[in-house]
Scaffold this motif. Sequence first.
Motif: not given
Length: 82
Positions: A16-44
């Motif tokens: 999964y590719a994306g862009i962000t200005n805060d990588l740690d926070a964005r990765f945490a959001a993906h892990l918490a199910g609050k990131g992109a729709r794809y990563t909610r269904a397929n956690p990183p």
Amino acid sequence: MTWKLYLLECNNGAYYAGITNDLDARFAAHLAGKGARYTRANPPIKILASKPYPDRSSASVAEAQLKKLPRNKKLNFFESDQ
């Protein structure tokens, strides 16, 4: 503000590719199910690579280029000067 293009490996083996200005926070959001729709269904599982860009526009252009590449060339993208 620096923007980053990032590449994640998901639990289904996909990238999964994306862009962000805060990588740690964005990765945490993906892990918490609050990131992109794809990563909610397929956690990183982990961050495979990231690359800094001076602004959002250039990061978005790089993201589009990365997403057009076949899987076997995506990691090499982070080692190039693109």
